[in-house]
Scaffold this motif. Structure first.
Motif, mmCIF file in Angstrom:
data_model
loop_
_atom_site.group_PDB
_atom_site.id
_atom_site.type_symbol
_atom_site.label_atom_id
_atom_site.label_comp_id
_atom_site.label_asym_id
_atom_site.label_seq_id
_atom_site.Cartn_x
_atom_site.Cartn_y
_atom_site.Cartn_z
ATOM 1 N N TYR A 74 -28.521 -36.760 -2.055
ATOM 2 C CA TYR A 74 -29.034 -35.447 -2.407
ATOM 3 C C TYR A 74 -28.426 -34.360 -1.520
ATOM 4 O O TYR A 74 -28.032 -33.296 -1.985
ATOM 5 C CB TYR A 74 -30.551 -35.432 -2.305
ATOM 6 N N ARG A 75 -28.349 -34.683 -0.259
ATOM 7 C CA ARG A 75 -27.793 -33.732 0.697
ATOM 8 C C ARG A 75 -26.349 -33.357 0.336
ATOM 9 O O ARG A 75 -25.981 -32.184 0.290
ATOM 10 C CB ARG A 75 -27.826 -34.374 2.082
ATOM 11 N N ALA A 76 -25.557 -34.382 0.056
ATOM 12 C CA ALA A 76 -24.151 -34.149 -0.282
ATOM 13 C C ALA A 76 -24.029 -33.356 -1.575
ATOM 14 O O ALA A 76 -23.246 -32.406 -1.663
ATOM 15 C CB ALA A 76 -23.406 -35.477 -0.404
ATOM 16 N N ALA A 77 -24.823 -33.720 -2.565
ATOM 17 C CA ALA A 77 -24.745 -33.044 -3.853
ATOM 18 C C ALA A 77 -25.055 -31.558 -3.704
ATOM 19 O O ALA A 77 -24.341 -30.702 -4.233
ATOM 20 C CB ALA A 77 -25.711 -33.690 -4.839
ATOM 21 N N ALA A 101 -24.845 -29.719 -1.023
ATOM 22 C CA ALA A 101 -23.816 -29.033 -0.234
ATOM 23 C C ALA A 101 -22.572 -28.773 -1.078
ATOM 24 O O ALA A 101 -22.015 -27.676 -1.071
ATOM 25 C CB ALA A 101 -23.462 -29.860 1.002
ATOM 26 N N VAL A 102 -22.168 -29.778 -1.824
ATOM 27 C CA VAL A 102 -20.969 -29.628 -2.657
ATOM 28 C C VAL A 102 -21.182 -28.568 -3.718
ATOM 29 O O VAL A 102 -20.345 -27.704 -3.953
ATOM 30 C CB VAL A 102 -20.588 -30.972 -3.326
ATOM 31 N N ARG A 103 -22.340 -28.634 -4.339
ATOM 32 C CA ARG A 103 -22.640 -27.687 -5.390
ATOM 33 C C ARG A 103 -22.599 -26.251 -4.878
ATOM 34 O O ARG A 103 -21.974 -25.373 -5.466
ATOM 35 C CB ARG A 103 -24.032 -28.003 -5.937
ATOM 36 N N ARG A 104 -23.264 -26.048 -3.771
ATOM 37 C CA ARG A 104 -23.314 -24.704 -3.205
ATOM 38 C C ARG A 104 -21.904 -24.214 -2.871
ATOM 39 O O ARG A 104 -21.522 -23.100 -3.176
ATOM 40 C CB ARG A 104 -24.160 -24.714 -1.944
ATOM 41 N N ARG A 105 -21.161 -25.092 -2.251
ATOM 42 C CA ARG A 105 -19.806 -24.717 -1.859
ATOM 43 C C ARG A 105 -18.943 -24.411 -3.074
ATOM 44 O O ARG A 105 -18.170 -23.457 -3.082
ATOM 45 C CB ARG A 105 -19.202 -25.871 -1.047
ATOM 46 N N ASP A 136 -17.250 -20.868 -3.576
ATOM 47 C CA ASP A 136 -15.814 -20.773 -3.320
ATOM 48 C C ASP A 136 -14.942 -20.755 -4.570
ATOM 49 O O ASP A 136 -13.867 -20.182 -4.575
ATOM 50 C CB ASP A 136 -15.352 -21.951 -2.445
ATOM 51 N N PHE A 171 -22.440 -24.108 -11.776
ATOM 52 C CA PHE A 171 -22.008 -25.493 -11.676
ATOM 53 C C PHE A 171 -22.260 -26.224 -13.002
ATOM 54 O O PHE A 171 -21.372 -26.888 -13.541
ATOM 55 C CB PHE A 171 -22.770 -26.176 -10.548
#
Lengths: 192, 192
Positions: A60-63, A65-69, A73, A82
């Motif tokens: 969940y944490r990775a998802a 973070a990736v999504r936000r980034r 960006d 997304f």
DNA sequence: CCACAATAGTTCGGTACCTAACGACTTTCC
DNA sequence: GGAAAGTCGTTAGGTACCGAACTATTGTGG
């Protein structure tokens, strides 16, 4: 720290633990250990599957973070979320399809898809077409502008994905994908 | 399928591809290959990092599936959202803390946290306390009812996490967590 | 043919999540 | 010691996302 009297060892670690918690400050490895200790203390002897906890919570944490980034960006320039990007991508790769299939493919509830398609339609990136043979059904396809957008956007997104896997070799990426597929399968099982 | 004339091999696969797309129906492995083929065809020769694509896209897919399943199977009985659960858990493990730290720990924007704390406060699971020394700051702690809730809920949640990692051994779970941490770190880097 | 079950998409009410703007408070520095 | 700059948490406005109830259409058994 109080030490148990010799001969009373059967009770096991009582760990008085008067709420003198370790503050979350230390390095990743230490934090992990600290967390495990804290949770164990809270559980008071009940079994804890820490390996699963660590694995699942990191998904969940990775998802997030990736999504936000990605949104900040890469996607922001194109005014695409997304989820919206995923829709465009699926349509680009697989071509026109019916909404039910599209929802499945994008792992979205059908009600959610309706709203997002409306958004994308307002942006003139996709268009809906009623199926003549069955008036309940609707197919969705990219517009020309939608095709242009995703054609331009995807390479940038893929470069972004590459940057998210920096430090991993191809074998590791495959392992990651494979392990995640197992989890997804577990989560999607309809039985109990 | 047209075969290139001998001696003209330098051009490489032209793959006429007049939009005769493979429909997404086949088994996982085949689908992957199909997807890769489709994307490559769309890209027309531009390089594609398919390994990254596969790894990253599966993160989001797994996260969404796990989250939905958790909310439906475990959290619904307690009227707690996935994010809400995380907050309760962090407070349970680490004890009372200030909102800024809590937001960081839960990987939530501070504005989001405000709203969710309000929800949890209405449910009387947490309580906010103003810091006397600095009236801007607020600490958050579990109420007694909140402690009871998370104490009862967490073991169930952890059992759920175990079921999500069914089919993986401990080493694989650790690998998964570790690979995800790398991705999270990449996504959280503030530099460009 | 016609009630009635099944199905596809939409609407609806709600939460979660974001960013940007704000208002209260504290620190800093002239 | 007081204005300016910084730092809190909250508010406001927007999208995304969910499940459940609804609407319109199609298939089906009597």
């Amino acid at each position: 720290m109080r030490v148990a009297f010799e001969g009373t060892a059967t009770i096991g670690q009582v760990t008085t633990f008067d709420d003198e918690r370790v503050q979350p400050e230390s390095s990743t490895g230490d934090r992990l250990l600290d967390a495990e200790r804290q949770v164990k203390a809270r559980l008071g002897g009940k079994p804890l599957d820490f390996a699963s906890l660590d694995a699942i919570s990191n998904i969940y944490r990775a998802a997030a973070a990736v999504r936000r980034r990605a949104e900040a960006d890469v996607l922001a320039d194109y005014n695409v979320s997304f989820g919206g990007f995923t829709i465009l991508w699926v349509l680009w790769v697989w071509g026109e399809m019916e909404t039910a299939q599209l929802a499945e493919e994008c792992a979205l509830a059908k009600g959610t898809l309706t709203g997002m398609l409306t958004t994308l339609e307002k942006q003139e990136l996709v268009k809906r077409t009623k199926v003549p043979a069955d008036k309940r059904r609707v197919t969705v396809a990219l517009t020309e502008s939608g095709t242009d957008t995703i054609s331009e956007l995807f390479p940038k997104f893929n470069a972004f994905e590459s940057s998210m896997t920096a430090g991993l070799d191809v074998a590791e990426m495959q392992t990651l994908a494979e392990l995640l597929r197992t989890v997804t399968t577990n989560a999607s099982d309809n039985d109990d």
